[in-house]
Design a protein around this motif. Structure first.
Motif, PDB file in Angstrom:
ATOM      1  N   ALA A  12       0.832  -1.205   0.000  1.00  0.00           N
ATOM      2  CA  ALA A  12       0.000   0.000   0.000  1.00  0.00           C
ATOM      3  C   ALA A  12       0.870   1.259   0.000  1.00  0.00           C
ATOM      4  O   ALA A  12       0.600   2.208  -0.743  1.00  0.00           O
ATOM      5  N   LEU A  13       1.909   1.264   0.823  1.00  0.00           N
ATOM      6  CA  LEU A  13       2.815   2.419   0.843  1.00  0.00           C
ATOM      7  C   LEU A  13       3.565   2.558  -0.476  1.00  0.00           C
ATOM      8  O   LEU A  13       3.735   3.662  -0.991  1.00  0.00           O
ATOM      9  N   ALA A  14       4.012   1.432  -1.023  1.00  0.00           N
ATOM     10  CA  ALA A  14       4.721   1.474  -2.305  1.00  0.00           C
ATOM     11  C   ALA A  14       3.807   2.022  -3.387  1.00  0.00           C
ATOM     12  O   ALA A  14       4.210   2.833  -4.219  1.00  0.00           O
ATOM     13  N   ALA A  80      11.525   1.116  -6.944  1.00  0.00           N
ATOM     14  CA  ALA A  80      11.873   2.399  -6.324  1.00  0.00           C
ATOM     15  C   ALA A  80      10.872   2.743  -5.218  1.00  0.00           C
ATOM     16  O   ALA A  80      11.256   3.169  -4.123  1.00  0.00           O
ATOM     17  N   ALA A  81       9.594   2.534  -5.505  1.00  0.00           N
ATOM     18  CA  ALA A  81       8.564   2.837  -4.508  1.00  0.00           C
ATOM     19  C   ALA A  81       8.650   1.885  -3.325  1.00  0.00           C
ATOM     20  O   ALA A  81       8.463   2.290  -2.174  1.00  0.00           O
ATOM     21  N   GLN A  82       8.952   0.615  -3.588  1.00  0.00           N
ATOM     22  CA  GLN A  82       9.077  -0.348  -2.506  1.00  0.00           C
ATOM     23  C   GLN A  82      10.278  -0.006  -1.618  1.00  0.00           C
ATOM     24  O   GLN A  82      10.216  -0.153  -0.401  1.00  0.00           O
ATOM     25  N   GLY A  83      11.360   0.476  -2.219  1.00  0.00           N
ATOM     26  CA  GLY A  83      12.507   0.911  -1.433  1.00  0.00           C
ATOM     27  C   GLY A  83      12.155   2.063  -0.514  1.00  0.00           C
ATOM     28  O   GLY A  83      12.556   2.080   0.655  1.00  0.00           O
ATOM     29  N   ARG A  84      11.392   3.014  -1.027  1.00  0.00           N
ATOM     30  CA  ARG A  84      10.953   4.134  -0.177  1.00  0.00           C
ATOM     31  C   ARG A  84      10.041   3.638   0.942  1.00  0.00           C
ATOM     32  O   ARG A  84      10.099   4.114   2.077  1.00  0.00           O
ATOM     33  N   SER A  85       9.177   2.673   0.621  1.00  0.00           N
ATOM     34  CA  SER A  85       8.265   2.118   1.614  1.00  0.00           C
ATOM     35  C   SER A  85       9.028   1.405   2.725  1.00  0.00           C
ATOM     36  O   SER A  85       8.740   1.588   3.912  1.00  0.00           O
ATOM     37  N   LEU A  86      10.002   0.582   2.357  1.00  0.00           N
ATOM     38  CA  LEU A  86      10.804  -0.124   3.359  1.00  0.00           C
ATOM     39  C   LEU A  86      11.609   0.845   4.219  1.00  0.00           C
ATOM     40  O   LEU A  86      11.762   0.639   5.426  1.00  0.00           O
ATOM     41  N   ALA A  87      12.131   1.897   3.600  1.00  0.00           N
ATOM     42  CA  ALA A  87      12.880   2.900   4.361  1.00  0.00           C
ATOM     43  C   ALA A  87      11.981   3.577   5.389  1.00  0.00           C
ATOM     44  O   ALA A  87      12.393   3.803   6.532  1.00  0.00           O
ATOM     45  N   LEU A  88      10.750   3.869   5.005  1.00  0.00           N
ATOM     46  CA  LEU A  88       9.805   4.487   5.938  1.00  0.00           C
ATOM     47  C   LEU A  88       9.466   3.523   7.070  1.00  0.00           C
ATOM     48  O   LEU A  88       9.400   3.923   8.232  1.00  0.00           O
ATOM     49  N   ARG A  91      12.271   3.487   9.553  1.00  0.00           N
ATOM     50  CA  ARG A  91      12.348   4.706  10.369  1.00  0.00           C
ATOM     51  C   ARG A  91      11.205   4.785  11.365  1.00  0.00           C
ATOM     52  O   ARG A  91      11.338   5.365  12.434  1.00  0.00           O
ATOM     53  N   LEU A  92      10.053   4.236  10.988  1.00  0.00           N
ATOM     54  CA  LEU A  92       8.873   4.317  11.852  1.00  0.00           C
ATOM     55  C   LEU A  92       8.315   2.913  12.106  1.00  0.00           C
ATOM     56  O   LEU A  92       7.238   2.568  11.634  1.00  0.00           O
ATOM     57  N   PRO A  93       9.005   2.069  12.861  1.00  0.00           N
ATOM     58  CA  PRO A  93       8.555   0.686  13.039  1.00  0.00           C
ATOM     59  C   PRO A  93       7.233   0.566  13.795  1.00  0.00           C
ATOM     60  O   PRO A  93       6.555  -0.445  13.689  1.00  0.00           O
ATOM     61  N   TRP A  94       6.860   1.582  14.506  1.00  0.00           N
ATOM     62  CA  TRP A  94       5.620   1.551  15.271  1.00  0.00           C
ATOM     63  C   TRP A  94       4.412   1.883  14.400  1.00  0.00           C
ATOM     64  O   TRP A  94       3.277   1.736  14.834  1.00  0.00           O
ATOM     65  N   LEU A  95       4.623   2.322  13.173  1.00  0.00           N
ATOM     66  CA  LEU A  95       3.536   2.809  12.328  1.00  0.00           C
ATOM     67  C   LEU A  95       2.514   1.723  11.983  1.00  0.00           C
ATOM     68  O   LEU A  95       1.308   1.941  12.089  1.00  0.00           O
ATOM     69  N   VAL A  96       2.967   0.534  11.600  1.00  0.00           N
ATOM     70  CA  VAL A  96       2.041  -0.538  11.219  1.00  0.00           C
ATOM     71  C   VAL A  96       1.179  -0.963  12.403  1.00  0.00           C
ATOM     72  O   VAL A  96      -0.054  -0.990  12.290  1.00  0.00           O
TER      73      VAL A  96
END
Length: 120
Positions: A12-14, A80-88, A91-96
């Motif tokens: 979804a983030l990707a 590229a989008a999946q890389g940005r999603s994984l990076a996020l 950085r924010l492991p509590w988000l999910v």
């Protein structure tokens, strides 16, 4: 279960990141819009008042549409989008967990309010 939720969240983030790319096909954009509309609109295949099944169709249809939309992306855009999603996510492991708990809490409050409205 948690791995599956993380995979859906990652897709979804990707997809969200990929929607801003000019190379993203219209079909992916329409599928993502369809998933968002299905999640937000009160029209469902099974009414939400139906115990368990009412929410189960949302839990199946929305991730399914998002996964299908993610699969229609060109490979370079998706990676590229999946890389940005994984990076996020790093950085924010509590988000999910926060989003999942927030959604469950909101559904519980809405169910309780509906129950109170129908009972009294």
């Amino acid at each position: 279960m948690i791995k599956r939720i993380r995979a859906v969240w990652r897709d979804a983030l990707a997809l969200l990141f990929a929607l801003g790319d000019r190379q993203t096909p219209t079909s992916a954009r329409l599928l993502a819009l369809g998933a968002l509309a299905y999640a937000l609109l009160p029209l469902d295949l099974l009414p939400d008042l139906t115990p368990v099944l009412g929410l189960a169709d949302d839990a199946l249809v929305v991730p399914g549409l998002l996964a299908l939309a993610a699969r229609t992306l060109p490979a370079p855009v998706y990676h590229a989008a999946q890389g940005r999603s994984l990076a996020l996510q790093r950085r924010l492991p509590w988000l999910v967990p926060a989003v999942v708990l927030g959604a469950l809490g909101t559904a519980g409050l809405l169910g309780w309010a509906l129950w109170q409205a129908l009972a009294g």
